[in-house]
Design an enzyme around this catalytic site. Sequence first.
Site, PDB file in Angstrom:
ATOM      1  N   ASP A 162       0.852  -1.196   0.000  1.00 17.44           N
ATOM      2  CA  ASP A 162       0.000   0.000   0.000  1.00 17.44           C
ATOM      3  C   ASP A 162       0.893   1.253   0.000  1.00 17.44           C
ATOM      4  O   ASP A 162       1.795   1.378   0.841  1.00 17.44           O
ATOM      5  CB  ASP A 162      -0.875  -0.044   1.270  1.00 17.44           C
ATOM      6  CG  ASP A 162      -1.999   0.970   1.254  1.00 17.44           C
ATOM      7  OD1 ASP A 162      -2.437   1.365   0.163  1.00 17.44           O
ATOM      8  OD2 ASP A 162      -2.461   1.344   2.358  1.00 17.44           O
TER       9      ASP A 162
ATOM     10  N   GLU B 174      -1.524   5.810  -8.804  1.00 15.18           N
ATOM     11  CA  GLU B 174      -2.502   6.790  -8.285  1.00 15.18           C
ATOM     12  C   GLU B 174      -2.360   8.104  -9.024  1.00 15.18           C
ATOM     13  O   GLU B 174      -1.255   8.626  -9.194  1.00 15.18           O
ATOM     14  CB  GLU B 174      -2.313   7.017  -6.781  1.00 15.18           C
ATOM     15  CG  GLU B 174      -3.252   8.119  -6.251  1.00 15.18           C
ATOM     16  CD  GLU B 174      -3.391   8.166  -4.737  1.00 15.18           C
ATOM     17  OE1 GLU B 174      -3.337   7.090  -4.102  1.00 15.18           O
ATOM     18  OE2 GLU B 174      -3.556   9.279  -4.201  1.00 15.18           O
TER      19      GLU B 174
ATOM     20  N   HIS C 297      -7.735   9.380   4.129  1.00 15.28           N
ATOM     21  CA  HIS C 297      -7.466   8.318   5.100  1.00 15.28           C
ATOM     22  C   HIS C 297      -7.917   8.734   6.513  1.00 15.28           C
ATOM     23  O   HIS C 297      -8.008   9.924   6.808  1.00 15.28           O
ATOM     24  CB  HIS C 297      -5.969   8.000   5.141  1.00 15.28           C
ATOM     25  CG  HIS C 297      -5.449   7.424   3.857  1.00 15.28           C
ATOM     26  ND1 HIS C 297      -4.333   7.905   3.217  1.00 15.28           N
ATOM     27  CD2 HIS C 297      -5.909   6.406   3.091  1.00 15.28           C
ATOM     28  CE1 HIS C 297      -4.123   7.193   2.115  1.00 15.28           C
ATOM     29  NE2 HIS C 297      -5.068   6.285   2.006  1.00 15.28           N
TER      30      HIS C 297
HETATM   31  P1  13P Z   1      -9.281   4.286   5.480  1.00 19.91           P
HETATM   32  O1  13P Z   1      -8.435   5.129   6.386  1.00 19.91           O
HETATM   33  O2  13P Z   1     -10.535   4.991   5.080  1.00 19.91           O
HETATM   34  O3  13P Z   1      -9.562   2.962   6.058  1.00 19.91           O
HETATM   35  O4  13P Z   1      -8.454   4.068   4.115  1.00 19.91           O
HETATM   36  C1  13P Z   1      -7.383   3.166   4.061  1.00 19.91           C
HETATM   37  C2  13P Z   1      -6.602   3.289   2.798  1.00 19.91           C
HETATM   38  O5  13P Z   1      -7.000   3.927   1.853  1.00 19.91           O
HETATM   39  C3  13P Z   1      -5.309   2.588   2.746  1.00 19.91           C
HETATM   40  O6  13P Z   1      -4.604   2.851   1.583  1.00 19.91           O
HETATM   41  O1  G3H Z   2      -2.364   4.635   3.748  1.00 21.24           O
HETATM   42  C1  G3H Z   2      -3.067   4.584   4.740  1.00 21.24           C
HETATM   43  C2  G3H Z   2      -3.295   3.344   5.462  1.00 21.24           C
HETATM   44  O2  G3H Z   2      -4.365   3.508   6.344  1.00 21.24           O
HETATM   45  C3  G3H Z   2      -2.051   2.859   6.158  1.00 21.24           C
HETATM   46  O3  G3H Z   2      -1.767   3.641   7.231  1.00 21.24           O
HETATM   47  O4  G3H Z   2       0.658   4.267   7.177  1.00 21.24           O
HETATM   48  O5  G3H Z   2      -0.655   4.180   9.328  1.00 21.24           O
HETATM   49  O6  G3H Z   2      -0.015   2.063   8.140  1.00 21.24           O
HETATM   50  P1  G3H Z   2      -0.354   3.525   8.013  1.00 21.24           P
HETATM   51 ZN    ZN Z   3      -4.647   4.748   0.758  1.00 17.19          ZN
END
Ligand code: 13P
Ligand code: G3H
Ligand code: ZN
Length: 344
Positions: free
Chosen positions: A83, A142, A198
């Site tokens: 991610d 993205e 997020h």
């Molecule tokens: P949320 O914070 O809405 O759960 O989104 C998570 C996300 O987009 C991780 O890439």
């Molecule tokens: O990108 C957003 C996701 O919720 C991951 O969050 O970077 O706190 O693991 P994080």
């Molecule tokens: Zn995200």
Amino acid sequence: MARITLRQLLDHAAAHDYAVPAFNMSNMEQGLAIMAAADATGSPVILQASRGARAYANDVVLAKLIDALVDIYPHIPVCMHLDHGNTLATCVTAIQHGFTSVMMDGSLMEDGTTPADYAYNVRVTRSVVEVAHAAGVSVEGELGVLGSLETGMGDQEDGHGATEKLSHAQLLTDPEEAERFVAETGVDALAVAMGTSHGAYKFTRQPDGDVLAMDVIEAIHSRLPDTHLVMHGSSSVPEALRLLINEYGGDIRPTWGVPLEEIRRGIRHGVRKVNIDTDLRLAATSAIRRTLVSAPSEFDPRKYLKPAMDSMKAQCVEKFEAFGTAGQAERIRARPLREMARAY
Ligand code: 13P
Ligand code: G3H
Ligand code: ZN
């Protein structure tokens, strides 16, 4: 072994009009809860780890944890996805640890906070596509910067996200640019910006089209009917979980997330991957708070982590059922990476 690429999984989702939730995970309890829900509903699943998750859990632990989950549930196709990767190197090390899909988020510069220009985004994303596809691994790109249409502010989670005030042009993916971006990069899936962010604080009111621009997704889908679209920031932020957290000593101010109905509207218009992290965080925290406050003499972590897992599992079951993922696992036979590589 049922490890699957994002490409194969989302191709199947597109062919059968459903979407796959992508749940963030950084520990064993999240992994077990997500997989228990996938098993209970017969759903394929995307497990995703952010750079923060990789730093927290350690790549080796994550890789072996995923191996274990795949062994326990061999009938569940599991896509292991990075991610918000920020460099080619982050994507390559993920691939080395068994990820079958990576996100190169070139909407921001390498620092993860400065909005990037289009040329940089194409260049860096294209470089990841060349390497990943050679290994059969899928790539999500993205275009557009995640952030609030209400405030113009980008979101910040653990140091990731734009810090400056953004224009609507930056916060809403341009459909014409999206068409060029997909052609110039060769990505398998495209994350788009339309007002989600997020974390728990997405909207200050029930979202309507002014703050959650689902029409942007519809416009992109009509230009790119064969591209798998990704919605980030798609937790629903259930009010019941917020109230539970506050009842047991927490302090989460009133807020709105993305209604499931809006996500279903997206699914009718090409959305195939839906990112969810916050809802599982809220589920775990509410259960842990309730257990600890209700049984103050308790100190065995299993006594509060088990309710946390049950609560996370319930969130996952709800999404699998709402997005049409339930029941799809048995209809998919995962193709090995070498076969996927040959197909590019
Ligand atoms: P949320 O914070 O809405 O759960 O989104 C998570 C996300 O987009 C991780 O890439
Ligand atoms: O990108 C957003 C996701 O919720 C991951 O969050 O970077 O706190 O693991 P994080
Ligand atoms: Zn995200």
